[in-house]
Design a protein around this motif. Structure first.
Motif, PDB file in Angstrom:
ATOM      1  N   THR A 137       0.839  -1.206   0.000  1.00  0.00           N
ATOM      2  CA  THR A 137       0.000   0.000   0.000  1.00  0.00           C
ATOM      3  C   THR A 137       0.878   1.262   0.000  1.00  0.00           C
ATOM      4  O   THR A 137       0.440   2.314  -0.437  1.00  0.00           O
ATOM      5  N   SER A 138       2.116   1.138   0.482  1.00  0.00           N
ATOM      6  CA  SER A 138       3.022   2.291   0.417  1.00  0.00           C
ATOM      7  C   SER A 138       3.608   2.464  -0.981  1.00  0.00           C
ATOM      8  O   SER A 138       3.715   3.586  -1.477  1.00  0.00           O
ATOM      9  N   THR A 139       3.973   1.344  -1.642  1.00  0.00           N
ATOM     10  CA  THR A 139       4.543   1.500  -2.997  1.00  0.00           C
ATOM     11  C   THR A 139       3.493   2.067  -3.956  1.00  0.00           C
ATOM     12  O   THR A 139       3.811   2.877  -4.819  1.00  0.00           O
ATOM     13  N   ILE A 140       2.230   1.684  -3.741  1.00  0.00           N
ATOM     14  CA  ILE A 140       1.176   2.230  -4.612  1.00  0.00           C
ATOM     15  C   ILE A 140       1.135   3.756  -4.493  1.00  0.00           C
ATOM     16  O   ILE A 140       1.059   4.476  -5.477  1.00  0.00           O
ATOM     17  N   SER A 141       1.226   4.235  -3.235  1.00  0.00           N
ATOM     18  CA  SER A 141       1.130   5.687  -3.049  1.00  0.00           C
ATOM     19  C   SER A 141       2.370   6.393  -3.598  1.00  0.00           C
ATOM     20  O   SER A 141       2.282   7.476  -4.160  1.00  0.00           O
ATOM     21  N   LEU A 142       3.533   5.768  -3.442  1.00  0.00           N
ATOM     22  CA  LEU A 142       4.757   6.377  -3.980  1.00  0.00           C
ATOM     23  C   LEU A 142       4.683   6.437  -5.511  1.00  0.00           C
ATOM     24  O   LEU A 142       5.085   7.419  -6.129  1.00  0.00           O
ATOM     25  N   LEU A 143       4.113   5.380  -6.118  1.00  0.00           N
ATOM     26  CA  LEU A 143       3.984   5.349  -7.582  1.00  0.00           C
ATOM     27  C   LEU A 143       3.002   6.397  -8.099  1.00  0.00           C
ATOM     28  O   LEU A 143       3.197   6.990  -9.154  1.00  0.00           O
ATOM     29  N   GLU A 144       1.927   6.584  -7.333  1.00  0.00           N
ATOM     30  CA  GLU A 144       0.850   7.456  -7.801  1.00  0.00           C
ATOM     31  C   GLU A 144       1.337   8.892  -8.046  1.00  0.00           C
ATOM     32  O   GLU A 144       0.811   9.593  -8.913  1.00  0.00           O
ATOM     33  N   VAL A 145       2.362   9.333  -7.311  1.00  0.00           N
ATOM     34  CA  VAL A 145       2.856  10.708  -7.481  1.00  0.00           C
ATOM     35  C   VAL A 145       3.316  10.915  -8.931  1.00  0.00           C
ATOM     36  O   VAL A 145       2.885  11.862  -9.605  1.00  0.00           O
ATOM     37  N   ALA A 146       4.176  10.026  -9.413  1.00  0.00           N
ATOM     38  CA  ALA A 146       4.711  10.194 -10.772  1.00  0.00           C
ATOM     39  C   ALA A 146       3.677   9.830 -11.832  1.00  0.00           C
ATOM     40  O   ALA A 146       3.614  10.472 -12.887  1.00  0.00           O
ATOM     41  N   ILE A 147       2.846   8.823 -11.537  1.00  0.00           N
ATOM     42  CA  ILE A 147       1.848   8.416 -12.542  1.00  0.00           C
ATOM     43  C   ILE A 147       0.827   9.534 -12.778  1.00  0.00           C
ATOM     44  O   ILE A 147       0.506   9.886 -13.913  1.00  0.00           O
ATOM     45  N   ALA A 148       0.351  10.133 -11.675  1.00  0.00           N
ATOM     46  CA  ALA A 148      -0.602  11.238 -11.829  1.00  0.00           C
ATOM     47  C   ALA A 148       0.063  12.370 -12.611  1.00  0.00           C
ATOM     48  O   ALA A 148      -0.546  12.996 -13.482  1.00  0.00           O
ATOM     49  N   TYR A 149       1.328  12.620 -12.313  1.00  0.00           N
ATOM     50  CA  TYR A 149       2.028  13.717 -12.993  1.00  0.00           C
ATOM     51  C   TYR A 149       2.116  13.466 -14.494  1.00  0.00           C
ATOM     52  O   TYR A 149       1.677  14.305 -15.276  1.00  0.00           O
ATOM     53  N   ILE A 150       2.669  12.310 -14.897  1.00  0.00           N
ATOM     54  CA  ILE A 150       2.842  12.175 -16.357  1.00  0.00           C
ATOM     55  C   ILE A 150       1.516  11.969 -17.085  1.00  0.00           C
ATOM     56  O   ILE A 150       1.348  12.414 -18.196  1.00  0.00           O
ATOM     57  N   SER A 151       0.542  11.324 -16.411  1.00  0.00           N
ATOM     58  CA  SER A 151      -0.702  11.148 -17.163  1.00  0.00           C
ATOM     59  C   SER A 151      -1.414  12.492 -17.350  1.00  0.00           C
ATOM     60  O   SER A 151      -1.992  12.734 -18.404  1.00  0.00           O
ATOM     61  N   GLU A 152      -1.326  13.380 -16.365  1.00  0.00           N
ATOM     62  CA  GLU A 152      -2.029  14.661 -16.524  1.00  0.00           C
ATOM     63  C   GLU A 152      -1.238  15.677 -17.353  1.00  0.00           C
ATOM     64  O   GLU A 152      -1.791  16.350 -18.212  1.00  0.00           O
TER      65      GLU A 152
END
Ligand code: PFF
Length: 449
Positions: free
Chosen positions: A317-332
């Motif tokens: 659950t921590s790696t998911i949150s760490l990943l979401e920072v960059a994923i949200a950035y590049i997708s948006e």
């Protein structure tokens, strides 16, 4: 344009944010730090740091996210256009991705231990065999990478499904599971003959051990554990609905995170004390000391599987949150589909993880500033980027963000009291930046208390 994703329920908000906070940091970092630094006295200092510093900074990140409703870097471009504040977002994206590189490797070790326990291969004849096996596994080239690969796929399967169907749903299932396992362990631990001795190590307040260094360690631990300064809470905050009260959410998450850290200690110390083994710090605690203890217990494989599933869920659950920072950035920012953005970021993390994993074998001699890649990514992200991000964040919210906006954002649909608002703002303006400067100077060795 499609509507921006949001966490569907308040419970989902708590599960996902606690999921980010509760990680390997709670399991092997906190209990040992408490034991070494004055037990109950450290606990009191830690609780103060979480309340005075942690919760206000969590609120600051949430507020930036929800106000702008976009990713960590985009958020500051929206709130502070024509300025350089968005660098806070870039620092977070870089730090969280670098952390993932080594965090994924440790999480991979956890999965190997689940596998070995299932196969009944974990326990050797002696403590030395267990330590040697861990060393052999860590320094193997391929084996650790297989588990990193498996974890990258699991992370992909969750995160590519999106915020509600992926992150929120997975957290809603995994977090209750984590608490149940923890309670089973604690129930068992406190009935052991050495329970009293173990609990005394953790809780006995030895105020003579408290000095400046201990206070700084407690502050650092609060940052690490609450996932502050990495853009995670900005990104998650951008998925909060308006009915979410930010200080209340920060408070609930901080309490649950502390509870897990304390209960991890309540589970580990009585067990180690009862079986006459002294606890160690860092990865060795969970990969050598605990298997050694489990080996002496009734039904060792069951306890080992239960423990490593617990650690694995906390890490996931921590790696998911760490990943979401960059994923949200590049997708948006680059208008990519979520699936494509997830694949790109996971590929970058794969490269970093391979380099980190090989730091224990073929790349062990490749060093910069006397650190291999694994140590360097830990040092650079947790000791430099994290305090820098936290510092700039507190300066921006404390001194630059429109105060009316901040106050309105804190309450969401409701009004928050002026006293609470003033206290939070005071911490963000003064206490946070000053403390962070001290932490930074101390961990980089520029200044020693
Ligand atoms: N808060 C999580 C933990 O304590 O393990 C995840 C994490 C956040 C790890 C920030 C490392 C970090 F620097």
């Amino acid at each position: 344009m499609s509507e921006r994703a949001q966490f569907a329920t308040k419970l989902g908000v708590i599960a996902a944010t606690v999921g980010s906070a509760v990680g390997l940091g709670n399991i092997w970092r906190f209990p040992y730090m408490a034991g070494e630094n004055g037990g109950g006295a450290f606990l009191i200092v830690y609780i103060c740091c979480v309340i005075v510093l942690g919760i206000p900074l969590m609120c600051a990140e949430f507020a930036i996210g929800r106000k702008s409703r976009t990713n960590a870097a985009g958020a500051l471009k929206v709130l502070a256009p024509k300025s350089q504040w968005h660098i806070i977002g870039y620092i977070g994206i870089l730090a969280s991705t670098l952390i993932l590189g080594y965090y994924m490797v440790i999480a991979g070790w956890v999965v190997e231990y689940i596998y070995q326990a299932i196969k009944d291969n974990l326990f050797g004849d002696s403590a030395t065999t267990i330590a040697n096996n861990f060393e052999l596994f860590k320094t193997d080239v391929w084996r650790p990478l297989v588990w990193v690969g498996a974890l990258l796929v699991i992370n992909y399967l969750i995160i590519s499904r999106g915020v509600t169907k992926g992150i929120e749903k997975a957290s809603n299932i995994m977090m209750p599971m984590l608490f149940v396992i923890l309670l089973i362990f604690c129930g068992y631990a406190i009935t052991l003959p050495g329970a009293k001795e173990g609990l005394t190590y953790l809780f006995n307040p030895d105020f003579s051990k408290i000095d400046g260094g201990v206070v700084l360690s407690a502050m650092g631990q609060a940052f690490f554990s609450l996932s502050i300064g990495l853009g995670i809470l900005i990104t998650y905050g951008s998925y909060f609905k308006r009915n979410v009260n930010l200080p209340k959410t920060g408070f609930t998450v901080a309490i649950l995170d502390m509870l897990v850290a304390i209960l991890a200690g309540v589970m580990i110390f009585p067990i180690t004390a009862s079986f006459g083994i002294s606890p160690t710090q860092g990865p060795d605690l969970i990969f050598v000391t605990l298997p050694n203890v489990f080996g002496k217990m009734f039904m060792p494989n069951m306890w080992a599987i239960l423990f490593f599933v617990f650690a694995g869920v906390a890490a996931l659950t921590s790696t998911i949150s760490l990943l979401e920072v960059a994923i949200a950035y590049i997708s948006e920012e680059f208008k990519l589909s979520r699936k494509r953005a997830s694949i790109i970021i996971l590929l970058i993390v794969a490269v970093l993880s391979v380099l980190s994993s090989l730091s224990f074998s073929v790349l062990s001699e490749v060093k910069l500033f006397d650190m291999n890649f694994f140590e360097l990514s830990d040092y650079f992200s947790a000791n430099i980027l994290l305090p820098l991000g936290g510092f700039l964040l507190s300066v921006y919210v404390g001194w630059r963000m429109k105060k009316r906006d901040f106050k309105l954002e804190l309450g969401g649909n409701t009004q928050i009291s002026t006293i609470l608002y003033t206290l939070i703002l005071f911490s963000i303006r003064f206490i946070a930046p000053i403390s962070i400067i001290f932490i930074f100077l101390s961990i980089t060795g520029i200044f020693n208390i």
